[in-house]
Design an enzyme around this catalytic site. Structure first.
Site, short mmCIF file in Angstrom:
data_model
loop_
_atom_site.label_atom_id
_atom_site.label_comp_id
_atom_site.label_asym_id
_atom_site.label_seq_id
_atom_site.Cartn_x
_atom_site.Cartn_y
_atom_site.Cartn_z
CG ASP A 164 89.80 2.82 -0.53
OD1 ASP A 164 88.57 2.74 -0.34
OD2 ASP A 164 90.51 1.84 -0.84
CD GLU A 165 93.26 2.14 -4.06
OE1 GLU A 165 94.46 2.01 -4.31
OE2 GLU A 165 92.50 1.18 -3.87
#
Ligand code: NGO
Length: 543
Positions: free
Chosen positions: A348-349
């Protein structure tokens, strides 16, 4: 077993729950929460209600009440275990003995009359079970020990709330007559605990497992690494834990699990038929690792430890072979320590990783996960890269207004992945309930109990249907969560809401019915020593 006529589950509606279901212990616990509505402290009830109507969460797939019929647990009640039922029998006896003070012997032979009879019928069927509560006996059966264990959770909820007490209480111990046939909607009904932002001891994790088990949660996702902390000892890379694990958000002392600690969590979860899904986040969310070993950084310089709450600033070095030696070591260790089939690789991210590098990272990490015999699992961002059929992508962005989030989730599904649904505006346990909730964050909005409950994972994302969904998961991120009390307050009552979404058929769910059944859980949490958020949306019993 004879066939049971079924009607859709729907607990009878009542304007009020009995006054005796006082939430006094919860009230006392809540008193320490700044901003929590004041609840007058009253003494614990001295007697439980005779027999309450069935208020089971998650609602069983089918439940028929038998008017005027009830079973009463007495000093003479025993648990009759057929082959395969020993574990469920021992677990149930443990709960019953400590609150009733009765001997509750377990026997392998004898008549069913006067007993709670547990049997594993064989033949599979996963977590499905049948439960029949009659005047003379309770019969619980399942094709598997796991199903039997889920049925035990239902039986707990049919008995008075005081059955959850850790000290002997007076009773009486009646359960309403019912015929239940039950099975889960989804195979993945999870919760995640972020032990990286703040560290939680083995005992705290086990306490959390016990809360989740009551609601038939079967997946425990542990977010073991992030910018602020590395929480699992890796023997060949000791600094990951000793240095990378030495702090936490806000600069606390941190902590980490030894391999033995981790094995103990896995064992405790397995005893509750819960699969541990370990997560090592990357290529972002890796400052703790980068700080521990300079060689992991592209420039060869280790950054300082980080105790803030920003995201998206760190990245492993995609071009260095040492990165993949490190991942192979870490993921290989976790694969050995974890009997479940999943390795969660985060993903993620990755705002500090170029898209081409991200794709390359995923290609390499997927190969490592496969080589260690596990199923690739990651946040749905991984849909932007190539993922194999059968992998799991965890959708986490808000359901509303997240083009990017839904696009990567759809891309993952197109490649043959299945989704675990954790939309932040419904399923994140770290979102504040209201603007005045003292804990938590609000970047995805406020998530009251009804927001947590009233959505359908099978229709949330355009183009994604039930068959693309492996299940649901409620993540508890812990930037602001430090104590058991904090965990309880953010988890209850929203984890039971997500658990019901995962278990109960969509057509068997309604908010108006759920809030009444949820209200009846308050005194159970009180008896269990769990705090909770006394949402004004729920008609909690008053004394
Ligand atoms: C995001 C972020 C986490 C935060 C969390 C806080 C995901 C998948 N990545 O969710 O690092 O802790 O929000 O709500």
């Amino acid at each position: 077993m004879t066939s049971v006529p079924t009607v859709p589950s729907r607990a009878p509606r009542r304007p009020r729950l009995p006054r005796v279901l006082a939430a006094s212990a919860a009230a006392a616990a809540l008193a320490v929460v700044p901003g929590a509505p004041a609840v007058a402290a009253v003494p614990l009830p001295t007697a439980s209600p005779a027999v309450a109507a069935p208020h089971v969460v998650p609602a069983p797939a089918s439940l028929r009440t038998l008017p005027g019929v009830s079973f009463t647990l007495t000093r003479r009640t025993r648990i009759l275990v057929r082959p395969g039922a020993d574990h469920a029998g021992t677990y149930l006896a443990g709960i019953l003995r400590r609150s009733t003070g009765y001997p509750v012997p377990i026997s392998r032979t004898g008549a069913t009359t006067g007993s709670i009879a547990l049997s594993v019928t064989g033949g599979g069927g996963g977590e499905a079970y049948r439960l029949s509560v009659r005047r003379d006996s309770v019969r619980l059966s399942s094709g598997t020990p796991a199903g039997l264990f889920r049925g035990v959770q239902t039986l707990r909820q049919l008995l008075p709330p005081a059955v959850e007490s850790t000290t002997v209480r007076p009773g009486p111990w009646g359960a309403p007559g019912v015929e239940i046939e039950d099975a889960p909607r989804f195979a993945w009904r999870g919760t995640m605990l972020d032990v990286a932002r703040h560290f939680f001891t083995v005992r705290q994790v086990e306490r959390y497992i016990d809360t989740a088990a009551l609601y038939k949660i079967n997946m425990l996702h542990l977010h073991l690494t992030d910018d602020q902390g590395w929480r699992i000892a890796i023997p060949d890379r000791p600094r990951l834990a000793s240095y990378g694990g030495s702090t936490a958000v806000g600069g606390g002392p941190g902590g980490f699990y030894t391999e033995r600690d981790f094995a103990e969590i896995v064992r405790y979860a397995a005893e509750r038929y819960m699969t541990v899904v370990p997560e090592v986040d990357g290529p972002g969310h890796t400052n703790a690792a980068l700080a521990s070993y300079a060689e992991l950084n592209c420039d060869g310089h280790a950054p300082p430890l980080y105790t803030g709450t920003d995201v998206g600033f760190s990245s492993l070095c995609i071009g260095k072979p040492v990165t993949y030696e490190f991942l192979d070591d870490v993921l290989g260790r976790l694969a050995k320590l974890t009997p479940g089939p999943y390795l969660h690789i985060g993903g993620d991210e990755a705002m500090s990783t170029k898209p081409a590098d991200y794709a390359e990272y995923l290609r390499r990490v997927e190969e490592i996960v496969r080589r260690h015999g596990k199923t690739l699992t990651g946040w749905a961002d991984i849909g932007a890269a190539t993922v194999p059929r059968g992998s799991i992508a965890q959708y986490w962005q808000p359901a509303k207004g997240s083009e990017e989030g839904t696009a990567t989730a759809r891309a993952a599904v197109r490649q043959g992945a299945r989704l675990v649904m954790s939309p932040a505006d419904h399923a994140y346990l770290d979102m504040k309930y209201t603007a005045s909730t003292p804990l938590g964050q609000d970047w995805a909005g406020l998530v009251e109990v009804r927001d947590a409950y009233a959505w359908d994972p099978g229709t949330l994302i355009d183009g994604v249907t039930d068959k693309d969904v492996a299940g649901v998961e409620a993540p508890l991120w812990t930037e602001t969560i430090v104590t058991d009390h904090d965990i309880d307050y953010m988890t209850l009552p929203r984890l039971p809401a997500i658990a019901e979404i995962g278990w109960t058929p969509q057509r068997g769910r309604s908010w108006n019915d759920f809030r009444l059944r949820l209200a009846a859980q308050g005194p159970r949490w009180a008896a269990l020593g769990r705090a909770y958020y006394p949402s004004p949306q729920v008609p909690w019993p008053t004394s």
